[in-house]
Scaffold this active site. Structure first.
Site, short mmCIF file in Angstrom:
data_model
loop_
_atom_site.label_atom_id
_atom_site.label_comp_id
_atom_site.label_asym_id
_atom_site.label_seq_id
_atom_site.Cartn_x
_atom_site.Cartn_y
_atom_site.Cartn_z
N HIS A 84 60.20 76.17 -13.53
CA HIS A 84 61.09 76.26 -12.36
C HIS A 84 61.72 74.91 -12.06
O HIS A 84 61.16 74.11 -11.30
CB HIS A 84 60.28 76.74 -11.15
CG HIS A 84 59.63 78.07 -11.35
ND1 HIS A 84 58.49 78.22 -12.10
CD2 HIS A 84 59.98 79.30 -10.91
CE1 HIS A 84 58.15 79.51 -12.11
NE2 HIS A 84 59.04 80.19 -11.39
N ASP A 211 61.56 78.91 1.09
CA ASP A 211 61.92 80.16 1.78
C ASP A 211 60.83 81.21 1.58
O ASP A 211 60.46 81.93 2.51
CB ASP A 211 63.23 80.72 1.22
CG ASP A 211 64.42 79.80 1.48
OD1 ASP A 211 64.68 79.48 2.64
OD2 ASP A 211 65.08 79.41 0.50
N HIS A 315 66.49 78.79 -10.38
CA HIS A 315 65.16 78.89 -9.74
C HIS A 315 64.03 78.84 -10.77
O HIS A 315 63.13 78.01 -10.64
CB HIS A 315 65.04 80.19 -8.92
CG HIS A 315 63.62 80.59 -8.70
ND1 HIS A 315 62.87 80.09 -7.67
CD2 HIS A 315 62.80 81.42 -9.41
CE1 HIS A 315 61.64 80.59 -7.75
NE2 HIS A 315 61.58 81.40 -8.78
N ARG A 411 23.77 91.70 11.00
CA ARG A 411 24.70 90.79 11.69
C ARG A 411 23.96 90.01 12.78
O ARG A 411 24.22 88.83 13.00
CB ARG A 411 25.89 91.55 12.29
CG ARG A 411 25.52 92.56 13.33
CD ARG A 411 26.71 93.26 13.93
NE ARG A 411 26.30 94.35 14.79
CZ ARG A 411 26.92 94.71 15.90
NH1 ARG A 411 28.01 94.09 16.29
NH2 ARG A 411 26.50 95.73 16.60
N GLU A 465 43.28 87.36 9.97
CA GLU A 465 42.26 87.26 8.92
C GLU A 465 42.74 86.45 7.73
O GLU A 465 42.01 85.63 7.16
CB GLU A 465 41.83 88.66 8.46
CG GLU A 465 41.16 89.50 9.52
CD GLU A 465 42.14 90.23 10.43
OE1 GLU A 465 43.37 90.14 10.19
OE2 GLU A 465 41.69 90.89 11.39
N HIS A 527 37.88 102.11 9.34
CA HIS A 527 37.05 100.91 9.50
C HIS A 527 35.84 100.89 8.55
O HIS A 527 35.10 99.92 8.54
CB HIS A 527 36.55 100.82 10.95
CG HIS A 527 37.59 100.29 11.89
ND1 HIS A 527 38.86 100.83 11.95
CD2 HIS A 527 37.57 99.28 12.79
CE1 HIS A 527 39.57 100.16 12.85
NE2 HIS A 527 38.81 99.22 13.37
C1 TPP Z 1 52.85 85.97 -2.92
C2 TPP Z 1 53.90 85.75 -3.94
N1 TPP Z 1 54.82 86.70 -4.15
C3 TPP Z 1 55.75 86.54 -5.10
C4 TPP Z 1 55.78 85.42 -5.88
C5 TPP Z 1 56.80 85.28 -7.00
N2 TPP Z 1 57.79 84.25 -6.60
C6 TPP Z 1 57.74 82.99 -7.04
S1 TPP Z 1 58.89 82.02 -6.33
C7 TPP Z 1 59.49 83.31 -5.41
C8 TPP Z 1 60.59 83.13 -4.42
C9 TPP Z 1 61.49 82.04 -4.72
O1 TPP Z 1 62.23 81.67 -3.61
P1 TPP Z 1 61.86 80.36 -2.82
O2 TPP Z 1 60.51 80.47 -2.26
O3 TPP Z 1 62.97 80.11 -1.86
O4 TPP Z 1 61.82 79.23 -3.92
P2 TPP Z 1 63.06 78.52 -4.61
O5 TPP Z 1 63.94 79.60 -5.13
O6 TPP Z 1 63.72 77.72 -3.55
O7 TPP Z 1 62.46 77.70 -5.69
C10 TPP Z 1 58.79 84.47 -5.70
C11 TPP Z 1 59.11 85.78 -5.09
C12 TPP Z 1 54.79 84.45 -5.64
N3 TPP Z 1 54.72 83.33 -6.35
N4 TPP Z 1 53.89 84.62 -4.65
#
Ligand code: TPP
Length: 717
Positions: A84, A211, A315, A411, A465, A527
């Protein structure tokens, strides 16, 4: 040297009574090395470079330094043909300002206890961290390692892995976990500072979040908790590039993150993430905030890539040779792949040296500390439990139980044990996700940890949690704390991603999970955990304990506390259980995972295996079988993982050779074949539970002594 505040629980008498395990030993050696250096280096100590750090480079120099990160990220991803590049290229300016002017660290001692913590929550941008570690002079991070990005055995795995790469504070990749870990680290810092004083514990936790991190639900739990606790030494740099995998963020999200964080009690501002002066000014302001800070840094993903920057194309895949060449030209970067011009590398290495005098001054302060207090600080940071005190506490609980046996829920037995254990181990910080009265995790003497008093030892996590479990990971990673907390076992699903990471990272995090079966009764199938024990047992390096009475409960607690390199779950009942072990027994019989609780009269025809509340059912079934002249034994299995970890021979001795093996557990069968064999009989659940008084439910689902005995007789023919 004076200390701000002394904690009432500090005590060094047990300082180095060690529980043997490699991680603690290693940490202890690291600590010892730091201390030796403290003695030896007094004469070399220079004035602190903090706060504020070394003078900011001019803009051209800043750009060259940031471009070094960009170039290495492009090159490593190109070489690996995967990875990446977008995030490291986009966040390079933020990271350059943070690491060269603000972050307190020393590559010579990556585990220096008072270092600032840095968490790359968006773990997919791992090349950002690896490039920084190399540029700053972390010894192990060489160009050769960068060239082996994403290859087996390298220090540069796809996502950063704690315990694998020195300098990586936590394993990230599952989005949202890192920011929640950071909340735990910031809690740990405030707590330890309240006990040992700001001169020994005074550091900031920084996060780069994407993001994706902020879209994940866990981030809301973490952000809300941090705001509530006013963790002002937590600073999140949001890489606000408006791009995720599917494309522009607006496809899926329209949250105003600044407003969102402000609503949660944070200081928040928006800046240009490519303007080093703005980044530095925002960090400076954040350092003086009375609240946690969000700095939303507007950036361009893949900054410098001429055709792909600002798009999802940068990305998560290699840029390709042409784009890399064009990016080099655009950035004015003439050096060949993986080469950093000496003047730039020198500047980075100098930045890496900034923290050394500060670390040495800290070592001097530590060395000058009252020896009792210093010993306690070192013990806690090294993660060494005071074995003798722990054993004495366990013995005291067992003695009380032998003198006055208790028919109580496990518990409650856990609470009974915690009254002693939390006194013996002041590093234990308890909590609950809004089920304190049900989980029984708060002892009478425990003060609440809150924004007004960080020395408290009980955290009201709220109904969060997932955030709780991830914050606990952060506390354990910080060192100096053994976090434990509570929720219902059925909600282990809500904690699972964080529990999995605790297991992957080998962190001592203890989850008390009560209401562990249909035995919770009337609340019904929503539950009642059914598949949860099996699902948790499926996680490697996690210990799942299910004690059958008050004695086993304290033994399981002892084992969980002594397990420094793995998390544990204690599955505990809501309903009362008879005490099975009535005489005082100093041995921890749960340590082998399973043991013969009730021997057979004569050669056993039947072995009855059970856990937790079903042990009493197996014991009653043994009696019924005896009435029919069938000889049966009862084996309690408080921890299947420990049983299965024994040698073949040891395990065979416990499992025995009876003609009929029967397991009884109010959950699904999955996993039990390893104990009873595929021809063994399983008495438990095959589907969801129901709403009714618990005794009726056991009848309804056929988990009764009569059914067990009948199954045995049937099989024996
Ligand atoms: C819980 C989770 N869901 C999905 C992913 C797969 N994944 C990796 S990066 C990403 C999103 C990329 O967007 P952003 O977080 O904005 O990173 P950028 O593109 O700015 O590098 C996803 C969905 C992950 N790593 N973790």
């Amino acid at each position: 040297m004076t200390l701000a505040r002394a904690g009432g629980t500090i005590d060094s008498s047990a300082s180095h009574a060690t529980t043997a395990h490699s991680r603690s030993a290693w940490r202890f050696m690291t600590m010892a090395k730091s201390l030796l250096a403290a003695g030896a280096s007094a004469a070399l100590t220079q004035p602190s470079a903090f706060p504020g750090g070394s003078p900011a480079p001019d803009r051209a120099e800043h750009d060259r330094m940031a471009n070094a990160i960009r170039a290495l990220a492009m090159d490593a991803v190109e070489q690996a043909k995967s990875g990446h590049p977008g995030l490291p290229m986009g966040a390079a300016d933020i990271a350059t300002v943070l690491f060269t002017q603000f972050l307190k660290f020393d590559p010579a001692d990556p585990n220096w206890p008072d270092r600032d913590r840095f968490v790359l929550s968006a773990g997919h941008g791992s090349m950002l961290v690896y490039a920084l570690l190399y540029l700053l002079g972390y010894e192990k991070m060489t160009v050769a390692e960068l060239k082996r990005f994403r290859r087996i055995g390298s220090l540069t795995p796809g996502h950063p892995e704690h315990g694998h790469t020195p300098g990586v504070e936590t394993t990230t990749g599952p989005l949202g976990q890192g920011i929640a870990n950071a909340v735990g680290m910031a809690i740990a810092e405030r707590h330890l500072a309240s006990l040992f004083g700001d001169e020994i514990v005074d550091h900031t936790t920084y996060v780069i979040a994407s993001d994706g991190d902020l879209m994940e639900g866990i981030s809301q739990e973490a952000v809300a908790l941090a705001g509530h606790l006013k963790l002002n030494k937590l600073i999140v740099l949001f890489d606000d590039n408006g791009i995720s995998i599917d494309g522009p963020l607006k496809l899926a999200d329209s949250v105003d993150q600044v407003e969102r964080f402000e609503a949660a009690g944070w200081a928040a501002e928006r800046i240009n993430g490519h303007d080093p002066a703005a980044i530095a000014a925002a960090l400076k302001a954040a350092k003086h905030s009375d609240r946690p800070s969000l700095i939303a840094c507007k950036t361009v993903i893949g900054f410098g890539a001429p055709t792909k920057a600002g798009t999802e194309k940068v990305h998560g895949s290699a840029l390709g040779a042409d784009e890399v060449a064009a990016a080099r030209a655009k950035l004015g970067w003439a050096a060949p792949a993986f080469e950093i011009p000496p003047a730039i590398l020198e500047r980075w290495r100098a930045a890496g040296q900034r923290g050394r005098p500060t670390r040495r001054a800290w070592q001097e302060r530590l060395a000058a500390l009252d020896p009792t207090k210093r010993g306690e600080f070192e013990r806690r940071i090294a993660g060494i439990v005071p074995a003798e005190k722990l054993a004495a506490a366990v013995r005291a609980v067992k003695r009380k139980l032998a003198e006055a046996p208790k028919e109580i829920a496990t518990r409650s037995a856990s609470e009974f044990a915690l009254e002693e254990l939390t006194v013996a181990l002041p590093e234990m910080i308890g909590g609950s996700a809004d089920l304190t009265g049900s989980n029984n995790t708060r002892t009478k003497a425990m003060k609440v940890l809150n924004a007004a008093d960080y020395s408290g030892r009980f955290i009201h996590y709220g109904v969060r949690e997932h955030g709780m479990a991830a914050a606990m990971n952060g506390m354990a990673l910080h060192d100096g704390i053994i976090p434990y907390s509570g929720t219902f076992l059925v909600f282990s699903d809500y904690c699972r991603p964080a529990i999995r990471l605790a297991a992957l990272m080998g962190q001592r995090v203890i989850h008390v999970m009560t209401h562990d079966s249909i035995g919770l009764g009337e609340d019904g199938p929503t539950h009642q955990p059914v598949e949860h024990l099996a699902a948790l047992r499926a996680i490697p390096n996690l210990k799942v304990f299910r004690p059958c009475d008050a004695v086993e409960t304290v033994e399981c607690w002892q084992l969980a506390l002594e397990t420094a390199n793995a998390p544990s779950v204690l599955a505990l009942t809501r309903q009362n259980l008879p005490q099975q072990r009535l005489s005082l027994d100093d041995a921890n019989r749960c340590a082998s995972g399973a043991y013969e609780l009730r021997a057979a009269r004569g050669v056993p025809a039947v072995s009855l295996f059970a856990t937790g509340s079903e042990v009493a059912i197996a014991v009653a079934a043994q009696k019924l079988l005896a009435e029919r002249n069938i000889s049966a034994r009862v084996v309690s299995v408080p921890c299947m993982e420990l049983l299965l970890a024994l040698s073949e021979r040891e395990r065979a001795a416990i499992v025995g050779q009876a003609k009929v093996n029967i397991a009884v557990e109010a959950g699904i069968r999955q996993g039990w074949d390893a104990v009873i064999g595929s021809d063994g009989i399983f008495i438990g659940m095959t589907g969801f539970g129901a709403s009714a008084p618990y005794k009726e439910l056991y009848q309804h689902f056929g988990i009764t002594p009569e059914k067990v005995a009948a199954a045995a007789l049937n099989k024996l023919g």
